[in-house]
Design a protein around this motif. Structure first.
Motif, mmCIF file in Angstrom:
data_model
loop_
_atom_site.group_PDB
_atom_site.id
_atom_site.type_symbol
_atom_site.label_atom_id
_atom_site.label_comp_id
_atom_site.label_asym_id
_atom_site.label_seq_id
_atom_site.Cartn_x
_atom_site.Cartn_y
_atom_site.Cartn_z
ATOM 1 N N PHE A 89 0.832 -1.211 0.000
ATOM 2 C CA PHE A 89 0.000 0.000 0.000
ATOM 3 C C PHE A 89 0.865 1.258 0.000
ATOM 4 C CE2 PHE A 89 -2.570 3.303 2.092
ATOM 5 C CZ PHE A 89 -3.616 3.365 1.172
ATOM 6 N N VAL A 90 1.883 1.282 0.839
ATOM 7 C CA VAL A 90 2.770 2.455 0.899
ATOM 8 C C VAL A 90 3.468 2.656 -0.442
ATOM 9 C CG1 VAL A 90 4.879 3.371 1.951
ATOM 10 C CG2 VAL A 90 3.075 2.424 3.395
ATOM 11 N N SER A 91 3.967 1.584 -1.038
ATOM 12 C CA SER A 91 4.615 1.691 -2.358
ATOM 13 C C SER A 91 3.649 2.208 -3.401
ATOM 14 C CB SER A 91 5.149 0.335 -2.808
ATOM 15 O OG SER A 91 6.138 -0.115 -1.943
ATOM 16 N N PHE A 92 2.425 1.722 -3.356
ATOM 17 C CA PHE A 92 1.411 2.142 -4.318
ATOM 18 C C PHE A 92 1.087 3.618 -4.158
ATOM 19 C CE2 PHE A 92 -2.900 2.481 -6.019
ATOM 20 C CZ PHE A 92 -2.771 1.822 -7.229
ATOM 21 N N VAL A 93 0.876 4.059 -2.922
ATOM 22 C CA VAL A 93 0.537 5.462 -2.671
ATOM 23 C C VAL A 93 1.690 6.380 -3.070
ATOM 24 C CG1 VAL A 93 0.017 7.158 -0.866
ATOM 25 C CG2 VAL A 93 -1.184 4.975 -0.901
ATOM 26 N N VAL A 94 2.922 5.992 -2.739
ATOM 27 C CA VAL A 94 4.086 6.813 -3.108
ATOM 28 C C VAL A 94 4.172 6.949 -4.627
ATOM 29 C CG1 VAL A 94 6.617 6.844 -3.137
ATOM 30 C CG2 VAL A 94 5.401 6.426 -1.006
ATOM 31 N N SER A 95 3.907 5.855 -5.339
ATOM 32 C CA SER A 95 3.970 5.936 -6.803
ATOM 33 C C SER A 95 2.869 6.820 -7.368
ATOM 34 C CB SER A 95 3.902 4.544 -7.420
ATOM 35 O OG SER A 95 2.596 4.026 -7.349
ATOM 36 N N ARG A 96 1.789 6.986 -6.630
ATOM 37 C CA ARG A 96 0.677 7.829 -7.088
ATOM 38 C C ARG A 96 0.793 9.286 -6.622
ATOM 39 N NH1 ARG A 96 -0.298 4.122 -10.347
ATOM 40 N NH2 ARG A 96 -2.287 3.062 -10.451
ATOM 41 N N ALA A 98 3.158 11.595 -7.072
ATOM 42 C CA ALA A 98 3.630 12.540 -8.101
ATOM 43 C C ALA A 98 2.479 12.958 -9.008
ATOM 44 C CB ALA A 98 4.758 11.913 -8.914
ATOM 45 N N THR A 99 1.683 11.976 -9.439
ATOM 46 C CA THR A 99 0.551 12.329 -10.276
ATOM 47 C C THR A 99 -0.605 12.881 -9.436
ATOM 48 O OG1 THR A 99 -0.232 10.041 -10.218
ATOM 49 C CG2 THR A 99 1.137 10.698 -12.102
ATOM 50 N N GLY A 100 -0.594 12.582 -8.148
ATOM 51 C CA GLY A 100 -1.609 13.143 -7.261
ATOM 52 C C GLY A 100 -1.537 14.654 -7.197
ATOM 53 N N VAL A 101 -0.324 15.195 -7.233
ATOM 54 C CA VAL A 101 -0.149 16.653 -7.219
ATOM 55 C C VAL A 101 -0.842 17.263 -8.437
ATOM 56 C CG1 VAL A 101 1.555 18.510 -7.378
ATOM 57 C CG2 VAL A 101 1.970 16.588 -5.859
ATOM 58 N N ILE A 102 -0.706 16.609 -9.581
ATOM 59 C CA ILE A 102 -1.385 17.089 -10.788
ATOM 60 C C ILE A 102 -2.891 16.982 -10.612
ATOM 61 C CG2 ILE A 102 -1.754 16.642 -13.255
ATOM 62 C CD1 ILE A 102 1.184 15.597 -13.282
ATOM 63 N N GLU A 103 -3.319 15.883 -10.031
ATOM 64 C CA GLU A 103 -4.755 15.657 -9.819
ATOM 65 C C GLU A 103 -5.350 16.666 -8.839
ATOM 66 O OE1 GLU A 103 -8.153 13.902 -10.822
ATOM 67 O OE2 GLU A 103 -6.341 12.836 -11.399
ATOM 68 N N TRP A 104 -4.585 17.027 -7.819
ATOM 69 C CA TRP A 104 -5.100 17.948 -6.798
ATOM 70 C C TRP A 104 -5.150 19.390 -7.294
ATOM 71 C CZ3 TRP A 104 -1.007 15.961 -2.871
ATOM 72 C CH2 TRP A 104 -1.320 14.667 -2.481
ATOM 73 N N TYR A 168 15.890 4.854 -10.704
ATOM 74 C CA TYR A 168 15.450 5.817 -11.713
ATOM 75 C C TYR A 168 14.015 6.268 -11.433
ATOM 76 C CZ TYR A 168 14.189 7.796 -16.216
ATOM 77 O OH TYR A 168 13.746 8.629 -17.200
ATOM 78 N N LYS A 169 13.162 5.310 -11.075
ATOM 79 C CA LYS A 169 11.764 5.639 -10.778
ATOM 80 C C LYS A 169 11.684 6.602 -9.596
ATOM 81 C CE LYS A 169 7.415 3.608 -9.396
ATOM 82 N NZ LYS A 169 6.772 2.436 -8.860
ATOM 83 N N LYS A 170 12.454 6.347 -8.544
ATOM 84 C CA LYS A 170 12.444 7.244 -7.383
ATOM 85 C C LYS A 170 12.882 8.643 -7.774
ATOM 86 C CE LYS A 170 13.233 3.627 -3.981
ATOM 87 N NZ LYS A 170 14.185 3.013 -3.084
ATOM 88 N N ARG A 171 13.903 8.742 -8.623
ATOM 89 C CA ARG A 171 14.381 10.046 -9.073
ATOM 90 C C ARG A 171 13.293 10.762 -9.878
ATOM 91 N NH1 ARG A 171 19.013 8.115 -10.785
ATOM 92 N NH2 ARG A 171 18.514 8.147 -12.993
ATOM 93 N N VAL A 172 12.607 10.035 -10.762
ATOM 94 C CA VAL A 172 11.527 10.627 -11.564
ATOM 95 C C VAL A 172 10.388 11.083 -10.656
ATOM 96 C CG1 VAL A 172 9.719 10.096 -13.253
ATOM 97 C CG2 VAL A 172 12.066 9.383 -13.682
ATOM 98 N N LEU A 173 10.019 10.254 -9.683
ATOM 99 C CA LEU A 173 8.947 10.620 -8.759
ATOM 100 C C LEU A 173 9.301 11.867 -7.960
ATOM 101 C CD1 LEU A 173 7.783 7.169 -7.374
ATOM 102 C CD2 LEU A 173 6.465 8.759 -8.750
ATOM 103 N N ARG A 174 10.535 11.903 -7.451
ATOM 104 C CA ARG A 174 10.977 13.065 -6.673
ATOM 105 C C ARG A 174 10.911 14.327 -7.515
ATOM 106 N NH1 ARG A 174 14.930 10.194 -4.034
ATOM 107 N NH2 ARG A 174 16.319 10.530 -5.770
ATOM 108 N N ARG A 175 11.438 14.259 -8.725
ATOM 109 C CA ARG A 175 11.428 15.435 -9.607
ATOM 110 C C ARG A 175 10.002 15.830 -9.964
ATOM 111 N NH1 ARG A 175 16.424 13.671 -13.441
ATOM 112 N NH2 ARG A 175 18.056 14.193 -11.955
ATOM 113 N N SER A 176 9.143 14.863 -10.255
ATOM 114 C CA SER A 176 7.753 15.157 -10.611
ATOM 115 C C SER A 176 7.039 15.835 -9.454
ATOM 116 C CB SER A 176 7.009 13.880 -10.974
ATOM 117 O OG SER A 176 7.598 13.259 -12.062
ATOM 118 N N PHE A 177 7.279 15.334 -8.243
ATOM 119 C CA PHE A 177 6.628 15.917 -7.078
ATOM 120 C C PHE A 177 7.060 17.364 -6.886
ATOM 121 C CE2 PHE A 177 6.544 16.957 -2.553
ATOM 122 C CZ PHE A 177 5.194 16.775 -2.301
#
Length: 190
Positions: A89-96, A98-104, A168-177
């Motif tokens: 669940f935590v992994s799933f929420v963290v992956s969401r 970055a896009t959550g910021v766009i959604e909010w 790489y995914k963590k770096r992309v998520l951090r930058r997106s956020f």
């Protein structure tokens, strides 16, 4: 009929992801619409606050729905051991997130710059749809970058490609956020 069954079995994960992705978007839109039309319509505060609150609550409902449906029917992870389920669940929420910021904040930003048309009597729903399309595409891309990579050893480093992909995914998520955070700050949404 046999050919259709073979295709379904071959592409089951993708088909189920698409089906439940559409259902998740539906949950998001229904919760947002109900909040905007029925619950928050008489609440004190500006439309900006109502849109943001509705978006955040709708996103939370959609993420919970997506986690449960993806766990059970898309990826068929049946373990409900608390430690395993909590980690998933935590992994799933963290992956969401970055896009959550766009959604909010995306619909509010689009609403403020002129995409303020109502649809089905819901204020800002066109902006909500535009952001939802962007979020679905980004969620798919982020998932493709890090979740379904096979363990293969990388030639020079000896590390697994999955570990490299996850970094790489963590770096992309951090930058997106942080990009989303900067956009929200510059547009004076806070």
């Amino acid at each position: 009929m046999k050919k259709i069954k073979e295709l379904f079995i071959k592409y089951k994960e993708i088909i189920m992801y698409l089906i439940f992705g559409v259902a998740t978007t539906g949950v998001n839109w229904v919760v947002y619409s109900l909040l905007m039309k029925a619950v928050l319509v008489h609440a004190p505060g500006s439309d900006d606050v109502k849109m943001t609150v509705s978006n955040v609550i709708a996103w939370i409902a959609a993420v919970i729905f997506a986690f449960i449906t993806n766990k059970l029917w898309v990826f068929e992870s049946k373990s409900w051991v608390p430690k395993v389920a909590a980690r998933e669940f935590v992994s799933f929420v963290v992956s969401r997130l970055a896009t959550g910021v766009i959604e909010w904040f995306g619909p509010l930003l689009l609403f403020k710059i002129g995409l303020d048309q109502d649809l089905f009597g819901v204020k800002g729903f066109v902006a909500k749809i535009v952001c939802s399309v962007l979020v679905v595409i980004l969620n798919y891309v982020l998932q493709a970058l890090g979740i379904h990579q096979k363990e293969k050893e990388c030639g020079r480093t000896g590390k697994s490609k999955r570990k490299i992909g996850n970094a790489y995914k963590k770096r992309v998520l951090r930058r997106s956020f942080f990009v989303g955070f900067r956009i929200a700050r510059r547009s004076r949404l806070w």
